[in-house]
Design a protein around this motif. Sequence first.
Motif, PDB file in Angstrom:
ATOM      1  N   ALA A   1      36.920  40.223 112.684  1.00  0.00           N
ATOM      2  CA  ALA A   1      37.210  39.550 114.543  1.00  0.00           C
ATOM      3  C   ALA A   1      35.064  40.097 114.479  1.00  0.00           C
ATOM      4  O   ALA A   1      34.959  39.242 115.225  1.00  0.00           O
ATOM      5  N   ALA A   2      34.668  41.086 113.842  1.00  0.00           N
ATOM      6  CA  ALA A   2      33.233  40.586 113.852  1.00  0.00           C
ATOM      7  C   ALA A   2      32.059  39.752 113.157  1.00  0.00           C
ATOM      8  O   ALA A   2      31.949  39.028 113.480  1.00  0.00           O
ATOM      9  N   GLY A   3      33.303  38.787 111.961  1.00  0.00           N
ATOM     10  CA  GLY A   3      32.045  37.896 111.545  1.00  0.00           C
ATOM     11  C   GLY A   3      32.539  36.494 112.298  1.00  0.00           C
ATOM     12  O   GLY A   3      31.274  36.081 112.970  1.00  0.00           O
ATOM     13  N   LEU A   4      33.396  36.457 113.782  1.00  0.00           N
ATOM     14  CA  LEU A   4      33.788  35.571 114.185  1.00  0.00           C
ATOM     15  C   LEU A   4      32.884  35.800 115.525  1.00  0.00           C
ATOM     16  O   LEU A   4      31.918  34.986 115.923  1.00  0.00           O
ATOM     17  N   PHE A   5      32.406  37.583 115.767  1.00  0.00           N
ATOM     18  CA  PHE A   5      32.006  37.862 117.305  1.00  0.00           C
ATOM     19  C   PHE A   5      30.432  37.476 117.051  1.00  0.00           C
ATOM     20  O   PHE A   5      29.701  36.934 117.994  1.00  0.00           O
ATOM     21  N   GLU A   6      30.080  37.487 115.494  1.00  0.00           N
ATOM     22  CA  GLU A   6      28.774  37.556 115.635  1.00  0.00           C
ATOM     23  C   GLU A   6      28.269  36.441 115.762  1.00  0.00           C
ATOM     24  O   GLU A   6      26.991  35.991 115.963  1.00  0.00           O
ATOM     25  N   ASN A   7      28.678  35.322 115.241  1.00  0.00           N
ATOM     26  CA  ASN A   7      28.757  34.247 115.696  1.00  0.00           C
ATOM     27  C   ASN A   7      28.990  33.545 117.046  1.00  0.00           C
ATOM     28  O   ASN A   7      28.373  31.969 116.958  1.00  0.00           O
ATOM     29  N   ILE A   8      29.303  33.744 117.501  1.00  0.00           N
ATOM     30  CA  ILE A   8      30.002  33.087 119.073  1.00  0.00           C
ATOM     31  C   ILE A   8      29.240  33.885 120.219  1.00  0.00           C
ATOM     32  O   ILE A   8      29.340  34.072 121.470  1.00  0.00           O
ATOM     33  N   LYS A   9      28.444  34.917 120.296  1.00  0.00           N
ATOM     34  CA  LYS A   9      28.034  36.017 121.936  1.00  0.00           C
ATOM     35  C   LYS A   9      26.715  35.907 121.702  1.00  0.00           C
ATOM     36  O   LYS A   9      25.950  34.563 120.055  1.00  0.00           O
ATOM     37  N   GLY A  10      26.172  34.815 123.017  1.00  0.00           N
ATOM     38  CA  GLY A  10      24.625  35.295 122.942  1.00  0.00           C
ATOM     39  C   GLY A  10      25.344  33.796 123.685  1.00  0.00           C
ATOM     40  O   GLY A  10      23.375  33.326 124.184  1.00  0.00           O
ATOM     41  N   TYR A  11      26.043  33.222 124.304  1.00  0.00           N
ATOM     42  CA  TYR A  11      26.580  31.841 125.082  1.00  0.00           C
ATOM     43  C   TYR A  11      26.824  31.966 126.307  1.00  0.00           C
ATOM     44  O   TYR A  11      27.134  33.773 126.757  1.00  0.00           O
ATOM     45  N   SER A  12      25.959  31.687 127.429  1.00  0.00           N
ATOM     46  CA  SER A  12      26.288  32.336 128.812  1.00  0.00           C
ATOM     47  C   SER A  12      27.046  31.966 129.459  1.00  0.00           C
ATOM     48  O   SER A  12      28.145  32.861 129.859  1.00  0.00           O
ATOM     49  N   TYR A  13      28.433  30.913 128.609  1.00  0.00           N
ATOM     50  CA  TYR A  13      29.574  30.890 129.190  1.00  0.00           C
ATOM     51  C   TYR A  13      30.813  30.402 127.997  1.00  0.00           C
ATOM     52  O   TYR A  13      30.465  30.251 126.810  1.00  0.00           O
ATOM     53  N   GLY A  14      31.878  31.557 128.003  1.00  0.00           N
ATOM     54  CA  GLY A  14      33.055  31.233 126.645  1.00  0.00           C
ATOM     55  C   GLY A  14      34.188  31.407 127.281  1.00  0.00           C
ATOM     56  O   GLY A  14      34.670  31.273 128.627  1.00  0.00           O
ATOM     57  N   ILE A  15      34.844  30.220 126.505  1.00  0.00           N
ATOM     58  CA  ILE A  15      36.252  29.304 127.025  1.00  0.00           C
ATOM     59  C   ILE A  15      37.395  30.201 126.686  1.00  0.00           C
ATOM     60  O   ILE A  15      37.023  29.633 125.098  1.00  0.00           O
ATOM     61  N   GLN A  16      37.683  30.882 126.703  1.00  0.00           N
ATOM     62  CA  GLN A  16      39.540  30.862 125.099  1.00  0.00           C
ATOM     63  C   GLN A  16      40.447  30.617 125.837  1.00  0.00           C
ATOM     64  O   GLN A  16      41.046  31.163 126.690  1.00  0.00           O
ATOM     65  N   PHE A  17      41.371  30.269 125.195  1.00  0.00           N
ATOM     66  CA  PHE A  17      42.754  29.760 125.094  1.00  0.00           C
ATOM     67  C   PHE A  17      43.878  30.738 124.529  1.00  0.00           C
ATOM     68  O   PHE A  17      44.150  30.252 123.319  1.00  0.00           O
ATOM     69  N   PRO A  18      43.863  31.930 124.893  1.00  0.00           N
ATOM     70  CA  PRO A  18      45.406  33.196 124.368  1.00  0.00           C
ATOM     71  C   PRO A  18      46.292  32.383 124.902  1.00  0.00           C
ATOM     72  O   PRO A  18      46.499  31.763 125.803  1.00  0.00           O
ATOM     73  N   SER A  19      47.114  33.352 124.288  1.00  0.00           N
ATOM     74  CA  SER A  19      49.006  33.407 124.927  1.00  0.00           C
ATOM     75  C   SER A  19      49.007  34.490 125.234  1.00  0.00           C
ATOM     76  O   SER A  19      48.354  35.965 124.824  1.00  0.00           O
ATOM     77  N   PHE A  20      50.131  35.004 126.017  1.00  0.00           N
ATOM     78  CA  PHE A  20      50.689  35.723 127.221  1.00  0.00           C
ATOM     79  C   PHE A  20      51.769  36.726 126.066  1.00  0.00           C
ATOM     80  O   PHE A  20      51.902  36.230 124.966  1.00  0.00           O
ATOM     81  N   TYR A  21      51.368  37.854 126.237  1.00  0.00           N
ATOM     82  CA  TYR A  21      52.708  38.622 124.875  1.00  0.00           C
ATOM     83  C   TYR A  21      53.440  38.604 125.128  1.00  0.00           C
ATOM     84  O   TYR A  21      54.656  39.110 124.958  1.00  0.00           O
ATOM     85  N   MET A  22      53.920  37.959 126.272  1.00  0.00           N
ATOM     86  CA  MET A  22      55.919  37.932 127.308  1.00  0.00           C
ATOM     87  C   MET A  22      55.622  36.668 126.675  1.00  0.00           C
ATOM     88  O   MET A  22      54.603  35.465 127.214  1.00  0.00           O
ATOM     89  N   GLN A  23      57.223  36.358 125.930  1.00  0.00           N
ATOM     90  CA  GLN A  23      58.094  34.970 126.611  1.00  0.00           C
ATOM     91  C   GLN A  23      58.303  33.758 127.449  1.00  0.00           C
ATOM     92  O   GLN A  23      59.056  34.604 127.990  1.00  0.00           O
ATOM     93  N   GLY A  24      57.329  32.595 127.579  1.00  0.00           N
ATOM     94  CA  GLY A  24      57.702  32.423 128.366  1.00  0.00           C
ATOM     95  C   GLY A  24      55.913  30.812 129.393  1.00  0.00           C
ATOM     96  O   GLY A  24      55.208  30.805 128.587  1.00  0.00           O
ATOM     97  N   ASP A  25      56.728  30.244 130.629  1.00  0.00           N
ATOM     98  CA  ASP A  25      56.110  29.567 130.967  1.00  0.00           C
ATOM     99  C   ASP A  25      55.354  29.949 131.990  1.00  0.00           C
ATOM    100  O   ASP A  25      56.163  31.117 133.095  1.00  0.00           O
ATOM    101  N   PHE A  26      53.515  29.530 132.350  1.00  0.00           N
ATOM    102  CA  PHE A  26      53.270  30.031 133.182  1.00  0.00           C
ATOM    103  C   PHE A  26      52.508  28.823 133.683  1.00  0.00           C
ATOM    104  O   PHE A  26      52.797  27.560 133.590  1.00  0.00           O
TER     105      PHE A  26
END
Length: 311
Positions: free
Chosen positions: A112-137
Amino acid sequence: MQKETLFHLKSPYRDDLRIQGYRFGKGEKAACIVGALRGNEVQQLYVCSQIVKTLTELERRGHIVRDKEILVIPSVNSASLNIGSRFWALDKTDINRMFPGYSLGETTQRIAAGLFENIKGYSYGIQFPSFYMQGDFIPHVRMMDTGYQNPSLANLFGLPYVVIRSPKPYDTTTLNYNWQIWETSAFSVYTSATDRIDEASAKQAVASVMRFLSRMGIIKYHGHSGYIASVIYEKDLMPVKTKEAGIFRRLKHEGDDVRFGEIVAEIIDPYEGYVKMQIISPTDGVIFFAHNEPLVMENTVVFKIIKKMYN
């Protein structure tokens, strides 16, 4: 496009972990897009691969705005993807509960530290996560209520809904939350699937990101204008729970309209086949989330419904 290794972690057992990034354009750190943080997020990986493909073509045609840089990271946890494990294979920890990370800590903290060091400082951040419950949104944009969020910007994705979530203590270690604290406008984009590929919602997600980047003056792109989003708060979604365990027969799906008293699912006895329970909608509304596993346990949330408001 410039492909580079953003973070490298040696492994004593298998191939080393390498987080690969794809840079488009040069100049101001305009937007960063992150895909699969977990090992079962196949849809999120696929969506990012299609974003890389689309941006490669746009760059070839000179449609990345001058002095703007876009960074795309399709996968952070390729080691777990390789074996189909949702969390880090050795200790079952979740990288998306380790931000902003610690370079001298446990393995997932260092990732996480290695990733965050490379991605902080951007104007906009877009993440494609998944939810903790199994299902469709229903596809939507989700934001943390940190005081830094901007729902008006989230509307520019053109997805049907923008969901505002009040953070719980464990949310303070997620990527979305920490991006916002470090002054990046962060958005979590949810599609209809996680461990399978849903082409329709994947195309919708790619189009939504291109629409947002275009409206923010980062790329030149012409596409469908999308939806005028409804802003809802997660706490206002009405949960529907089971009172029995058994085989789950879903009668309604995400995006379906439901009426008060309507049967939305049934629980079937797994040995004798009779209907143990009919699950009834407690309100008029739209199904926002629907459980999609064939089996269900007692007291499980199987639907979340956006209540209809009448004047």
